[in-house]
Design an enzyme around this catalytic site. Structure first.
Site, PDB file in Angstrom:
ATOM      1  CE  LYS A  94      -4.050  -1.776   2.680  1.00  0.00           C
ATOM      2  NZ  LYS A  94      -4.845  -1.470   1.654  1.00  0.00           N
ATOM      3  CD  GLU A 127      -5.873  -7.973   3.449  1.00  0.00           C
ATOM      4  OE1 GLU A 127      -5.540  -7.461   2.259  1.00  0.00           O
ATOM      5  OE2 GLU A 127      -6.380  -7.609   4.324  1.00  0.00           O
ATOM      6  NE  ARG A 181     -11.155  -9.574  -2.140  1.00  0.00           N
ATOM      7  CZ  ARG A 181     -11.555  -8.546  -3.146  1.00  0.00           C
ATOM      8  NH1 ARG A 181     -11.784  -9.064  -4.436  1.00  0.00           N
ATOM      9  NH2 ARG A 181     -11.199  -7.369  -2.845  1.00  0.00           N
TER      10      ARG A 181
HETATM   11  N1  BES Z   1      -8.312  -3.627   4.255  1.00  0.00           N
HETATM   12  C1  BES Z   1      -8.491  -3.045   2.808  1.00  0.00           C
HETATM   13  C2  BES Z   1      -9.614  -2.393   2.569  1.00  0.00           C
HETATM   14  C3  BES Z   1      -9.877  -0.958   3.123  1.00  0.00           C
HETATM   15  C4  BES Z   1      -8.945  -0.067   2.441  1.00  0.00           C
HETATM   16  C5  BES Z   1     -10.467  -0.510   4.254  1.00  0.00           C
HETATM   17  C6  BES Z   1      -8.954   1.138   3.076  1.00  0.00           C
HETATM   18  C7  BES Z   1     -10.553   0.592   4.819  1.00  0.00           C
HETATM   19  C8  BES Z   1      -9.965   1.648   4.080  1.00  0.00           C
HETATM   20  C9  BES Z   1      -8.487  -4.543   2.116  1.00  0.00           C
HETATM   21  O1  BES Z   1      -7.601  -5.511   2.520  1.00  0.00           O
HETATM   22  C10 BES Z   1      -7.871  -4.028   0.799  1.00  0.00           C
HETATM   23  O2  BES Z   1      -6.681  -3.687   0.860  1.00  0.00           O
HETATM   24  N2  BES Z   1      -8.928  -3.992  -0.212  1.00  0.00           N
HETATM   25  C11 BES Z   1      -8.160  -3.716  -1.643  1.00  0.00           C
HETATM   26  C12 BES Z   1      -8.773  -4.492  -2.571  1.00  0.00           C
HETATM   27  C13 BES Z   1      -8.218  -4.359  -3.939  1.00  0.00           C
HETATM   28  C14 BES Z   1      -6.836  -4.733  -4.055  1.00  0.00           C
HETATM   29  C15 BES Z   1      -8.842  -5.140  -4.947  1.00  0.00           C
HETATM   30  C16 BES Z   1      -8.762  -2.120  -1.671  1.00  0.00           C
HETATM   31  O3  BES Z   1      -9.993  -1.887  -1.241  1.00  0.00           O
HETATM   32  O4  BES Z   1      -7.993  -1.427  -2.276  1.00  0.00           O
HETATM   33 ZN    ZN Z   2      -7.484  -5.639   4.526  1.00  0.00          ZN
HETATM   34 MN    MN Z   3      -5.724  -5.369   1.950  1.00  0.00          MN
END
Ligand code: BES
Ligand code: ZN
Ligand code: MN
Length: 498
Positions: free
Chosen positions: A279, A351, A353
């Site tokens: 990230k 991750e 899911r």
């Molecule tokens: N934990 C995150 C989702 C999230 C991001 C929650 C920001 C709250 C604020 C999750 O694991 C994630 O990183 N999801 C990705 C999925 C994508 C790679 C398909 C996302 O939402 O960017």
């Molecule tokens: Zn996450």
């Molecule tokens: Mn994530």
């Protein structure tokens, strides 16, 4: 904060502050009228002069009001009398506690639960008052460093409940409100803890302690146990971290033996770096909240324990870290889940899911009446719904409706999102049964579609709490959501089967 119920005359209550509601158009609530009479029309004079107009959640602190026993009076605006809603009532209660946070008043007497709200009885109003008061006065206590001084604000709240039968109903509301508030507070605490303290091992220890305290059953599966079960998807995420993964299984068995349990599954990523699909750095600290689904399961179980609720419930918490490492999973890796379905990992940041799918397969063994998973699953859900509504997805409309209504009643709302098969092809993979991402379009929906493939054997709902589990910015902190929705859902089920 401590609470008690009293039925005496408001004007005669010795307290450091008397909290009274006033409507717009110079209309006084019943208790405000009594105080107005005792003080020779002092409140009416202020209303006439326009010192307070009764706008919803506005407040005015008065000192030395003549003719009454209380040291101060806090007037709280309730808006137009006929238009007072549940949410408006909650706002007014919150405003009353916030307004006193910077005053010396600690023992206070609130008359706000007497106001009329369509369809809501006194027990609901008292429960909401208690929940709102606890919510507004929540302070995070750090386990490290010097404690910050918290010597201001209300410490004892007396709730005014007058009339025939009011005492009993108010006591029931007080018990209910305190139980929910305890669950919410635990969920906030776990979310707010730093990720170097709140590890998977820490969460497992908390679950074990809670089970002991309330007489619940608990089991913690270790990596070796999960290997035997074939949880290749969950273990794939965990393999990049030095923190050992845990699968926590909590059971509250207070319903009839023959009653099938409700299973709650909570995402417990104690820190989400994104893994190799790292990230960006900005606000990455907030990914300590990626275990809020797990925290809400533990919080809900705390409430169940406090209420000794007559229901069978199982909590399943897959918990690990998502770290980049020489051992971490790579984009392109193919994992085999416990269900036998294979998954091409196209993004290691999707991750949640991957750990939930194995937990959903594990849930089958409990022959559940329903399974609800709770997860900070997608940033896309925040884009879709913002920070007010939790995203709700379900393979059963009746279950979705039940959760929506439970959320409405608890003022912890969800919004029903589609889960149509039309979205499924976005998960197609050339190298496995499915990919773990479905592209940018409808990101919260394709994530739910992924989970749906593992939840075919029972009624299932998925709550995406990415936008509702915590607040960013100056007020950064866990919200404790969706514990109020979940406890309301379980209480309604328990009431129905009683
Ligand atoms: N934990 C995150 C989702 C999230 C991001 C929650 C920001 C709250 C604020 C999750 O694991 C994630 O990183 N999801 C990705 C999925 C994508 C790679 C398909 C996302 O939402 O960017
Ligand atoms: Zn996450
Ligand atoms: Mn994530």
């Amino acid at each position: 904060m401590e609470f008690s119920i009293k039925s005496g005359n408001p004007q005669k209550q010795r307290s450091e502050c008397l909290i009274l509601g006033v409507y717009e158009a110079r209309k006084l609530t019943a208790s405000a009228k009594l105080v107005d009479e005792a003080s020779d029309g002092y409140l009416t004079t202020l209303l006439k002069r326009g010192d307070i107009e009764g706008k919803l959640a506005s407040t005015l602190l008065l000192q030395q009001v003549p003719g009454i026993a209380a040291e101060r009076v806090l007037l709280v605006g309730l808006g137009k009398e006929r238009e007072l809603t549940e949410a408006g009532y909650r706002k007014a209660v919150q405003a009353s506690i916030k307004a006193l946070a910077s005053t010396p008043a600690r023992n206070v007497y609130s008359c706000l639960a007497e106001v009329a709200i369509k369809k809501q009885d006194l027990d609901w109003k008292v429960a909401q008052l208690v929940e709102a008061a606890q919510d507004s006065s929540y302070r995070y206590i750090s386990p490290v460093g010097k404690p910050k001084s918290t010597d201001k604000g209300v410490t004892h709240l007396v709730i005014h409940a007058a009339g025939a039968g009011a005492g009993k109903l108010a006591e029931a509301g007080l018990k209910q409100g305190l139980a929910v508030a305890a669950g919410v507070s635990l969920t906030k605490d776990l979310g707010n803890l730093p990720p170097n303290i709140c590890t998977p091992t820490y969460l497992a220890e908390q679950a074990i302690a809670m089970a002991k305290h309330y007489g619940m059953e608990v089991e913690v599966l270790e990596r070796a146990d999960m290997e035997k079960l074939g949880m290749g998807s969950f273990l794939g995420v965990a393999q990049g971290s030095v923190q050992p993964p845990k699968l926590i299984v909590l059971q509250h068995k207070k319903g009839k033996k023959s009653q099938k349990p409700v299973v709650l599954v909570g995402k417990g990523i104690t820190f989400d770096t994104g893994g190799i699909s790292l990230k960006p750095g900005a606000e990455m600290d907030e990914m300590k909240y990626d275990m809020c689904g797990a925290a809400s399961v533990l919080g809900t179980f705390k409430t169940l324990g406090e209420l000794d609720l007559a229901i069978n419930a199982v909590g399943i918490i897959p918990t690990c870290e998502n770290m980049p490492d020489a051992d971490a999973i790579r984009p392109g890796d193919v994992l085999t889940s416990m269900s036998g379905q294979t998954i091409e990992v196209l993004n290691t940041d999707a991750e949640g899911r991957l750990i939930l799918c194995d937990a959903l397969t594990y849930a089958e063994r409990f022959e559940p009446a329903a399974v609800v998973d709770i997860a900070t699953l997608t940033g896309a859900c925040v884009i879709a719904l913002g920070h007010h509504a939790t995203g709700l997805f379900s393979n059963k409309d009746a279950l979705a409706k039940e959760l929506l209504q439970a959320g409405e009643a608890a003022l912890d709302r969800a919004w029903h999102m589609p889960l149509w098969d039309d979205y499924q092809p976005q998960l197609d993979s050339n190298f496995a049964d499915m990919a773990n991402i479905g592209g940018r379009a409808g990101g919260s929906i394709t994530a739910a579609c992924f989970l749906a493939r593992y939840a075919k054997k029972y009624d299932w709902a998925h709550l995406d709490i990415a936008g509702t589990a915590w607040k960013s910015g100056k007020e950064k902190g866990g919200t404790g959501r969706p514990v109020p929705m979940l406890t309301s859902f379980l209480k309604r089920r328990a009431d129905k089967s009683a």
